[in-house]
Motif scaffolding. Structure first.
Motif, mmCIF file in Angstrom:
data_model
loop_
_atom_site.group_PDB
_atom_site.id
_atom_site.type_symbol
_atom_site.label_atom_id
_atom_site.label_comp_id
_atom_site.label_asym_id
_atom_site.label_seq_id
_atom_site.Cartn_x
_atom_site.Cartn_y
_atom_site.Cartn_z
ATOM 1 N N LYS A 142 -12.651 31.347 7.302
ATOM 2 C CA LYS A 142 -12.538 29.905 7.038
ATOM 3 C C LYS A 142 -13.421 29.419 5.896
ATOM 4 C CE LYS A 142 -9.603 29.246 10.230
ATOM 5 N NZ LYS A 142 -8.216 29.049 9.844
ATOM 6 N N LYS A 143 -14.630 30.013 5.751
ATOM 7 C CA LYS A 143 -15.566 29.485 4.737
ATOM 8 C C LYS A 143 -16.017 30.538 3.731
ATOM 9 C CE LYS A 143 -17.611 25.902 4.720
ATOM 10 N NZ LYS A 143 -17.384 24.606 4.034
ATOM 11 N N GLY A 144 -15.639 31.800 3.983
ATOM 12 C CA GLY A 144 -16.120 32.870 3.095
ATOM 13 C C GLY A 144 -17.622 33.068 3.231
ATOM 14 N N LEU A 145 -18.204 32.611 4.351
ATOM 15 C CA LEU A 145 -19.659 32.739 4.533
ATOM 16 C C LEU A 145 -19.992 33.930 5.435
ATOM 17 C CD1 LEU A 145 -20.742 29.016 5.052
ATOM 18 C CD2 LEU A 145 -21.335 30.472 3.122
ATOM 19 N N LEU A 146 -21.093 34.607 5.104
ATOM 20 C CA LEU A 146 -21.499 35.801 5.856
ATOM 21 C C LEU A 146 -22.790 35.516 6.625
ATOM 22 C CD1 LEU A 146 -20.784 38.223 2.914
ATOM 23 C CD2 LEU A 146 -19.471 38.064 5.026
ATOM 24 N N PRO A 147 -23.047 36.308 7.674
ATOM 25 C CA PRO A 147 -24.257 36.050 8.463
ATOM 26 C C PRO A 147 -25.541 36.323 7.670
ATOM 27 C CG PRO A 147 -22.993 37.889 9.405
ATOM 28 C CD PRO A 147 -22.255 37.420 8.201
ATOM 29 N N ASN A 148 -26.574 35.569 7.975
ATOM 30 C CA ASN A 148 -27.893 35.855 7.397
ATOM 31 C C ASN A 148 -28.760 36.518 8.476
ATOM 32 O OD1 ASN A 148 -29.114 33.726 8.962
ATOM 33 N ND2 ASN A 148 -28.250 32.271 7.503
ATOM 34 N N THR A 149 -30.021 36.718 8.143
ATOM 35 C CA THR A 149 -30.916 37.484 9.034
ATOM 36 C C THR A 149 -31.044 36.874 10.438
ATOM 37 O OG1 THR A 149 -33.087 38.509 9.127
ATOM 38 C CG2 THR A 149 -33.031 36.281 8.277
ATOM 39 N N ASP A 150 -30.839 35.556 10.535
ATOM 40 C CA ASP A 150 -31.063 34.906 11.825
ATOM 41 C C ASP A 150 -29.916 35.100 12.810
ATOM 42 O OD1 ASP A 150 -33.614 33.698 11.335
ATOM 43 O OD2 ASP A 150 -32.583 32.495 9.829
ATOM 44 N N PHE A 151 -28.743 35.481 12.295
ATOM 45 C CA PHE A 151 -27.573 35.489 13.185
ATOM 46 C C PHE A 151 -27.663 36.586 14.247
ATOM 47 C CE2 PHE A 151 -23.004 36.106 14.176
ATOM 48 C CZ PHE A 151 -22.822 34.882 14.784
ATOM 49 N N PRO A 168 -35.000 24.156 11.049
ATOM 50 C CA PRO A 168 -33.760 24.905 11.335
ATOM 51 C C PRO A 168 -33.016 25.415 10.099
ATOM 52 C CG PRO A 168 -33.495 22.572 11.885
ATOM 53 C CD PRO A 168 -34.951 22.780 11.550
ATOM 54 N N LEU A 169 -33.329 24.893 8.907
ATOM 55 C CA LEU A 169 -32.684 25.478 7.726
ATOM 56 C C LEU A 169 -33.398 26.754 7.295
ATOM 57 C CD1 LEU A 169 -31.702 22.429 5.484
ATOM 58 C CD2 LEU A 169 -30.437 23.543 7.328
ATOM 59 N N HIS A 170 -34.543 27.025 7.906
ATOM 60 C CA HIS A 170 -35.310 28.244 7.571
ATOM 61 C C HIS A 170 -35.442 29.062 8.861
ATOM 62 C CE1 HIS A 170 -38.047 30.851 5.563
ATOM 63 N NE2 HIS A 170 -39.113 30.084 5.437
ATOM 64 N N GLY A 171 -36.649 29.362 9.290
ATOM 65 C CA GLY A 171 -36.833 30.264 10.430
ATOM 66 C C GLY A 171 -36.309 29.719 11.748
ATOM 67 N N GLY A 172 -36.268 28.388 11.857
ATOM 68 C CA GLY A 172 -35.797 27.780 13.106
ATOM 69 C C GLY A 172 -34.335 28.076 13.394
ATOM 70 N N ALA A 173 -33.629 28.658 12.421
ATOM 71 C CA ALA A 173 -32.191 28.909 12.611
ATOM 72 C C ALA A 173 -31.928 29.916 13.737
ATOM 73 C CB ALA A 173 -31.576 29.410 11.306
ATOM 74 N N ASN A 174 -32.832 30.886 13.929
ATOM 75 C CA ASN A 174 -32.513 31.918 14.939
ATOM 76 C C ASN A 174 -32.430 31.327 16.357
ATOM 77 O OD1 ASN A 174 -35.294 31.646 15.306
ATOM 78 N ND2 ASN A 174 -35.791 33.732 14.635
ATOM 79 N N LYS A 196 -20.451 20.215 10.031
ATOM 80 C CA LYS A 196 -21.727 20.704 10.601
ATOM 81 C C LYS A 196 -21.988 22.099 10.071
ATOM 82 C CE LYS A 196 -22.126 18.412 15.050
ATOM 83 N NZ LYS A 196 -21.553 18.599 16.374
ATOM 84 N N LYS A 197 -23.258 22.401 9.844
ATOM 85 C CA LYS A 197 -23.643 23.742 9.416
ATOM 86 C C LYS A 197 -23.610 24.669 10.633
ATOM 87 C CE LYS A 197 -25.012 23.382 4.998
ATOM 88 N NZ LYS A 197 -26.359 23.043 4.563
ATOM 89 N N ILE A 198 -23.095 25.860 10.447
ATOM 90 C CA ILE A 198 -23.137 26.858 11.519
ATOM 91 C C ILE A 198 -24.390 27.696 11.290
ATOM 92 C CG2 ILE A 198 -21.897 28.763 12.639
ATOM 93 C CD1 ILE A 198 -20.427 26.031 12.745
ATOM 94 N N MET A 199 -25.293 27.631 12.244
ATOM 95 C CA MET A 199 -26.595 28.285 12.065
ATOM 96 C C MET A 199 -26.423 29.811 11.990
ATOM 97 S SD MET A 199 -28.980 26.093 11.775
ATOM 98 C CE MET A 199 -28.224 24.640 11.148
ATOM 99 N N GLY A 200 -27.231 30.409 11.107
ATOM 100 C CA GLY A 200 -27.148 31.868 10.951
ATOM 101 C C GLY A 200 -26.143 32.296 9.894
ATOM 102 N N PHE A 201 -25.568 31.314 9.173
ATOM 103 C CA PHE A 201 -24.634 31.650 8.093
ATOM 104 C C PHE A 201 -25.076 31.004 6.794
ATOM 105 C CE2 PHE A 201 -22.224 32.732 11.722
ATOM 106 C CZ PHE A 201 -21.489 33.832 11.306
ATOM 107 N N GLY A 202 -24.743 31.677 5.700
ATOM 108 C CA GLY A 202 -25.041 31.140 4.383
ATOM 109 C C GLY A 202 -26.448 31.508 3.947
ATOM 110 N N HIS A 203 -26.657 31.459 2.652
ATOM 111 C CA HIS A 203 -27.987 31.761 2.127
ATOM 112 C C HIS A 203 -28.106 31.225 0.713
ATOM 113 C CE1 HIS A 203 -31.650 33.921 1.170
ATOM 114 N NE2 HIS A 203 -31.808 34.001 2.479
ATOM 115 N N ARG A 204 -29.267 30.739 0.366
ATOM 116 C CA ARG A 204 -29.480 30.211 -0.977
ATOM 117 C C ARG A 204 -29.361 31.319 -2.027
ATOM 118 N NH1 ARG A 204 -32.292 25.941 -3.230
ATOM 119 N NH2 ARG A 204 -31.061 24.639 -1.842
ATOM 120 N N VAL A 205 -29.828 32.508 -1.715
ATOM 121 C CA VAL A 205 -29.848 33.573 -2.727
ATOM 122 C C VAL A 205 -28.707 34.575 -2.544
ATOM 123 C CG1 VAL A 205 -31.242 35.386 -3.811
ATOM 124 C CG2 VAL A 205 -32.353 33.323 -2.949
#
Ligand code: COA
Length: 371
Positions: A300-309, A216-222, A250-259
């Protein structure tokens, strides 16, 4: 020796396949924006594997090869029928199926360039048939044979749903496949490269990559994004759900990215497609729910959606079962995995890093009777 947690910021290899620079993603120098607007998934596959976009003849030849390799051994479907369908996850089935596909390939162990290219085509062509076939088998239906007249994207939706998709559906799915095709040294691609750098075969490399993508931290997030949207249910519960989850760390799936720290360029394209298909279907519920979550996460977190969102809303709108979202990601990413495997073989060195040891110091061993 000092360890870097999660290898963050570590440059582990050189690669000429894809690049993330200043938040722009390119494949072989072409931006994903241009590729989604002006090419197809098949063209992207050719580009990733060969370094250049195909001519019309080269493209026709790749399409022919993919169509000719899209039928899979019937034994694969038999073993799916015999699997514990009531609980098995499609990613587990896919991981086993690609491994099994290797058993039926007489050239699986051949390591020359031509054999490896042939394996890349075989796996790319088969993976769509495998995912769609399993989706039907678990519903008590028979797999649908691939239709060589359709594009790769349209053929998958056809084998999945039993009807030829309209141009908008197949066009959007084609773009989603392009967007997920490669992504520099992501976790599953790195896994594939580590595996084949031992000079193991391509089936082993792709099977390992599927295992890594599943998390879920990788492709399983979608899939997890969709689960969250379902749990929230109604737009009025967004604040309550998200704030509560954040409070509980808790992590909100589909947000944040390592790069990407200023937003994932794929997410912007997927968002516009998710909006368009929701409008076409006359059902904006998931899209509006997602938009509200996006706004709140930014505040709230300054986080943007990643590809899975937004791919979750898009795939749901295309009628794809939620637990097939990650297998669909794998169908696309196979093109990138294969490109990286070919590149690794081309200039191979065993990948074997070190660990910073933090266990007990050297100590005397007492025989079992004295412990
Ligand atoms: C993708 C991901 C694994 C990157 O992780 P990472 O580079 O190791 O970043 P970290 O987990 O160290 O996160 C840095 C900070 O942002 C927070 N954060 C990151 N992603 C978050 C998310 N999705 N929800 C809530 N907080 C998040 C972390 O809690 C951490 O906060 P802190 O410094 O207050 O502890 C991470 O963002 C994540 O788990 N996202 C959700 C899963 C997902 O969508 N994966 C698909 C990636 S394409």
């Amino acid at each position: 020796m000092t360890a870097t947690r999660g290898l963050e910021g570590v440059v582990a290899t050189t690669s000429a396949i894809s690049s993330i620079k200043d938040d722009v993603l390119t494949y072989r120098g072409y931006s994903i924006q241009d590729l989604t607007e002006q090419s197809t998934f098949e063209e992207t596959v050719y580009l990733l594997w060969n370094g250049e976009l195909p001519t019309a003849d080269q493209l026709a030849s790749l399409k022919k090869d993919l169509a000719e390799n899209a039928n899979v051994p019937e034994q694969l479907f038999d073993s799916m029928r015999n699997s514990p369908l009531e609980h098995v996850h499609p990613m587990a089935v896919l991981r086993s199926a690609i491994s099994t596909l290797g058993i039926y390939d007489p050239d699986a162990e051949q390591m020359d360039k031509a054999s490896n290219r042939a394996k890349a085509i075989r796996i790319q062509a088969s993976i769509a048939t495998i995912v769609a076939g399993f989706a039907r088998i678990r519903k008590g239906l028979d797999p649908i044979a691939p239709n060589p007249k359709l594009t790769f994207a349209a053929n998958f939706l056809y084998m999945l749903n039993g009807r030829i998709p309209n141009n908008l559906e197949s066009g959007m799915f084609d773009k989603a496949l392009i967007l997920h095709a490669d992504h520099e040294l992501n976790a599953s691609t790195f896994t594939a490269r580590v595996c084949v750098a031992t000079l193991s075969d391509m089936y082993s490399g792709i099977t390992s990559a599927i295992g890594a993508l599943k998390g879920p931290l990788h492709g399983g997030a979608n899939e997890q994004v969709m689960r969250m949207l379902e749990e929230i249910g109604s737009i009025e519960w967004v604040d309550d759900y998200i704030l509560n989850a954040l409070e509980n760390k808790k992590k909100i799936m589909g947000f944040g990215h390592r790069v990407y720290k200023n937003g994932d360029p794929r997410a912007r394209i997927l968002k516009s497609m998710a909006r368009a298909i929701s409008e076409m279907n006359g059902d904006m519920h998931l899209f509006e729910l997602s938009q509200k979550i996006e706004k709140l996460m930014k505040e709230k977190k300054g986080l943007l959606p990643n590809t899975d969102f937004y791919s979750a809303t898009l795939y749901d709108s295309l009628g794809i079962d939620h637990d097939l979202f990650t297998p669909v990601f794998a169908i696309s990413r196979t093109s990138g995995w294969a490109a990286h495997i070919l590149e690794q073989y081309n200039d191979n060195r065993l990948i074997r890093p070190r660990a910073e040891y933090n266990g007990p110091r050297l100590r005397r061993l007492l025989p079992v009777q004295q412990r």
